[in-house]
Write a protein that holds these residues in place. Structure first.
Motif, PDB file in Angstrom:
ATOM      1  N   LEU A  47      32.483  -2.336  32.367  1.00  0.00           N
ATOM      2  CA  LEU A  47      31.301  -2.802  31.646  1.00  0.00           C
ATOM      3  C   LEU A  47      30.030  -2.204  32.251  1.00  0.00           C
ATOM      4  N   CYS A  48      29.992  -2.128  33.583  1.00  0.00           N
ATOM      5  CA  CYS A  48      28.820  -1.548  34.254  1.00  0.00           C
ATOM      6  C   CYS A  48      28.721  -0.049  33.979  1.00  0.00           C
ATOM      7  N   TYR A  49      29.853   0.643  33.998  1.00  0.00           N
ATOM      8  CA  TYR A  49      29.867   2.066  33.652  1.00  0.00           C
ATOM      9  C   TYR A  49      29.354   2.275  32.232  1.00  0.00           C
ATOM     10  N   ALA A  50      29.788   1.394  31.321  1.00  0.00           N
ATOM     11  CA  ALA A  50      29.413   1.546  29.925  1.00  0.00           C
ATOM     12  C   ALA A  50      27.901   1.434  29.735  1.00  0.00           C
ATOM     13  N   GLU A  51      27.263   0.478  30.437  1.00  0.00           N
ATOM     14  CA  GLU A  51      25.812   0.347  30.316  1.00  0.00           C
ATOM     15  C   GLU A  51      25.113   1.575  30.873  1.00  0.00           C
ATOM     16  N   PHE A  52      25.576   2.049  32.011  1.00  0.00           N
ATOM     17  CA  PHE A  52      24.966   3.247  32.598  1.00  0.00           C
ATOM     18  C   PHE A  52      25.105   4.449  31.670  1.00  0.00           C
ATOM     19  N   ALA A  53      26.297   4.605  31.098  1.00  0.00           N
ATOM     20  CA  ALA A  53      26.541   5.754  30.220  1.00  0.00           C
ATOM     21  C   ALA A  53      25.653   5.722  28.988  1.00  0.00           C
ATOM     22  N   SER A  54      25.278   4.510  28.552  1.00  0.00           N
ATOM     23  CA  SER A  54      24.402   4.402  27.387  1.00  0.00           C
ATOM     24  C   SER A  54      22.950   4.750  27.726  1.00  0.00           C
ATOM     25  N   ILE A  55      22.620   4.790  29.031  1.00  0.00           N
ATOM     26  CA  ILE A  55      21.256   5.124  29.464  1.00  0.00           C
ATOM     27  C   ILE A  55      21.161   6.571  29.930  1.00  0.00           C
ATOM     28  N   LEU A  56      22.140   6.977  30.762  1.00  0.00           N
ATOM     29  CA  LEU A  56      22.122   8.305  31.366  1.00  0.00           C
ATOM     30  C   LEU A  56      23.356   9.090  30.940  1.00  0.00           C
ATOM     31  N   PRO A  57      23.348   9.691  29.754  1.00  0.00           N
ATOM     32  CA  PRO A  57      24.523  10.423  29.268  1.00  0.00           C
ATOM     33  C   PRO A  57      24.617  11.820  29.872  1.00  0.00           C
ATOM     34  N   VAL A  58      24.824  11.883  31.186  1.00  0.00           N
ATOM     35  CA  VAL A  58      24.898  13.165  31.889  1.00  0.00           C
ATOM     36  C   VAL A  58      26.171  13.226  32.705  1.00  0.00           C
ATOM     37  N   GLU A  59      26.561  14.466  33.065  1.00  0.00           N
ATOM     38  CA  GLU A  59      27.717  14.630  33.934  1.00  0.00           C
ATOM     39  C   GLU A  59      27.389  14.081  35.319  1.00  0.00           C
ATOM     40  N   GLY A  60      28.386  13.704  36.065  1.00  0.00           N
ATOM     41  CA  GLY A  60      28.156  13.211  37.423  1.00  0.00           C
ATOM     42  C   GLY A  60      28.610  11.785  37.642  1.00  0.00           C
ATOM     43  N   SER A  61      28.811  11.022  36.563  1.00  0.00           N
ATOM     44  CA  SER A  61      29.359   9.668  36.665  1.00  0.00           C
ATOM     45  C   SER A  61      28.557   8.803  37.634  1.00  0.00           C
ATOM     46  N   ALA A  62      29.245   8.055  38.501  1.00  0.00           N
ATOM     47  CA  ALA A  62      28.587   7.099  39.396  1.00  0.00           C
ATOM     48  C   ALA A  62      27.571   7.773  40.312  1.00  0.00           C
ATOM     49  N   TYR A  63      27.821   9.020  40.665  1.00  0.00           N
ATOM     50  CA  TYR A  63      26.874   9.761  41.505  1.00  0.00           C
ATOM     51  C   TYR A  63      25.510   9.841  40.819  1.00  0.00           C
ATOM     52  N   ALA A  64      25.523  10.257  39.548  1.00  0.00           N
ATOM     53  CA  ALA A  64      24.263  10.409  38.803  1.00  0.00           C
ATOM     54  C   ALA A  64      23.579   9.062  38.624  1.00  0.00           C
TER      55      ALA A  64
END
Length: 543
Positions: free
Chosen positions: A76-93
């Motif tokens: 769920l936390c990944y999903a919120e982040f992905a909706s804000i920062l759609p860039v490569e790098g995952s948790a690092y970014a």
């Protein structure tokens, strides 16, 4: 020293998106297939055997439940982040823009552990299934060509010591004698016996040859393989129901005991074993994390990446629980002993379960599907690792060569080739159990940091547009952090020691190289990028 906590500005992420050389070719279902492609394989075809024998017994299903619950919070936390920062790098970014550079570096360093070790684990397991597939056609590779040095020396030592026991049954004696004969047959350079897992090395190089041709082609290959192996998993569940021996589930939670191999002991079974099993098999859920690493190539990342993350996790968790119940019902958990009657069962547990049930025909189907299916797991993990390297390289934290994208194929070719070479060599020389546990540490560490970072961002940047928002975020984040830390504590001592050593090496590299070359530390996201920096979309409060 305070500069190490500097955060990458949100506007810089938007500039990265606008300047990206990656090709946006992945739709909603292709992203979901990437998640399923990574998840199915690592848990079902690899770690069911190790988790059942070394940790939980038949209660491995409960280990998958615990790991799945922990993943839901992180997903769920990944999903919120992905909706804000759609860039490569995952948790690092995500961490770089919320917590600071030093945190981002350590998470990135942990993700290297997660993806690289995960790739190696799958390569070793693929080798086990490939060897079994060849045996079905009466082709037998030499022992020294399919076994890493550590496993070979441990098996030889155990066989030698066991043969001193004169009360062994004839079958055991023959097994140990064969192990010694295989060891002695290995080629020798001076006094050094030569062992390597050649199939593991070859499959990594084969996958790299596919990935360097472009993401679109790789995604099509992955989609085909996903359909094949999901069909195989459903077949295992349905066909296996007819061969379950309920006595294999008794006791469902075996009494705590100590397993000793070649002088090394660890606790197993009981409630503690279930939790330890959840820790050990946790890396099997890395697939939804891999979805977020492909955000830079998604057509509509802010909506499709959150959808793919959650959908792939739900589907695979259900399949994991069902398969683990069927497998431990078909085959007694103690038969997965790598030094016992079925030494190869721990590498290819599902296929061996059907063999032991007298259904060799099913073993053929499963072995073929697993051999092909594990290729997509390896493909997705290496893709994910290369995109994390790409993001870190763009920020100057690792050498520039990792961020060079081939204009024709739209992929970081040199990045993939270097990564593939390192993974191939290490996979051919390292035992599967050590690799799996270290991968779990990297995964759990990254998940913990994402739960922290999304909470921090919600507090500091409440007005950012989020196409997906975690419900009851403080509760979800706290539960995610608590469960992931608890699972880290329950990893094997060896995995904890190796992983902590890995993180310490990461700190050394950061202060010797990364901090000096960081674009953020050197003003790379300041005046020189001002013309490109357009803030992320904010809601219109007048509407």
């Amino acid at each position: 020293m305070s500069k190490i906590w500097a955060k990458k500005p949100m506007s810089a992420y938007e500039a990265d998106i606008q300047k990206s050389e990656l090709k946006r070719v992945l739709g909603k279902w292709s992203l979901t297939a990437i998640g399923i492609g990574a998840i199915i394989g690592g848990g079902i075809f690899v770690l069911t055997g190790t988790g059942a024998y070394y940790n939980a017994g038949p209660a491995l299903a409960l280990s998958f439940v615990i790991a799945g619950i922990a993943c839901v919070f992180a997903a769920l936390c990944y999903a919120e982040f992905a909706s804000i920062l759609p860039v490569e790098g995952s948790a690092y970014a995500y961490a770089y823009g919320t917590v600071g550079e030093i945190f981002a570096w350590i998470i990135g360093w942990g993700l290297i552990l997660e993806y690289a070790m995960g790739s190696m684990t799958v390569a070793v397991s693929w080798s086990g299934y490939f060897g079994k597939l060849l045996k079905m056609f009466n082709i037998h590779l030499p022992y020294w060509m399919t076994t890493d040095p550590g496993t070979a020396h441990k098996a030889f030592g155990e066989a030698t010591s066991q043969l001193l026991n004169r009360n062994l049954p004839l079958e055991k004696i023959q097994t140990f004698q064969e192990t010694i004969a295989n060891y002695n047959a290995a080629p020798q350079i001076f006094d050094f016996k030569l062992f390597m897992n050649l199939p593991a090395l070859v499959i990594v190089l084969f996958v790299i040859s596919i990935l360097v041709r472009g993401t679109k082609g790789a995604a099509k290959a992955n989609n085909f393989i996903v359909v094949l192996k999901v069909s195989a998993v459903i077949f295992v569940i349905i066909a296996g129901l007819f061969f379950i021996n309920v006595e294999n589930w008794t006791p469902f939670i075996p009494a705590p005991t100590v397993i000793t191999e070649n002088g090394v002991s660890h606790n197993a079974y009981g409630v503690a074993g279930i939790v330890a099993g959840a820790s050990a098999i946790f890396f099997a859920y890395v697939g939804f994390d891999a979805v977020s690493t492909q955000a830079g190539e998604a057509i509509n990342p802010k909506k499709d990446v959150p959808f793919a993350i959650i959908t792939s996790l739900i589907i695979c968790t259900i399949l994991y629980i069902l398969v683990s119940l069927v497998l431990t019902g078909m085959m007694h958990y103690t038969d997965f002993n790598p030094l016992g009657k079925y030494p190869d069962a721990i590498k290819a547990p599902v296929a061996y379960a059907f063999d032991i049930a007298g259904q060799a025909w099913a073993g053929y189907i499963i072995t073929i599907a697993a051999t092909i299916g594990l290729i997509s797991v390896l493909m997705v993990m290496i893709m994910g690792q290369s995109r994390i390297f790409l993001g870190m390289s763009k920020d100057g934290l690792i050498p520039k060569t990792f961020s060079k994208v081939n204009p024709l194929t739209g992929v970081p070719t040199k990045n993939l080739m270097i990564l593939g070479g390192v993974i191939a060599v290490i996979a051919s020389l390292t035992p599967i159990n050590d690799l799996a546990h270290m991968t779990s540490f990297g995964t759990l560490f990254a998940f913990t940091m994402v739960c922290v970072a999304v909470w921090v961002l919600r507090v500091k940047e409440p007005n950012l547009v989020r196409s997906f928002r975690v419900p009851a975020l403080p509760l979800i984040a706290c539960l995610g952090i608590a469960i992931n830390i608890y699972l880290i504590i329950n990893l094997s001592k060896e995995a904890q020691m190796y992983s902590v050593a890995w993180l310490l090496i990461g700190f050394v590299i950061y202060f010797l190289y990364s901090r000096r070359h960081s674009k953020l530390q050197n003003g790379g996201y300041g005046e020189t990028f001002k013309a490109e920096q357009q803030p992320l979309e904010k809601p219109d409060i007048n509407k």
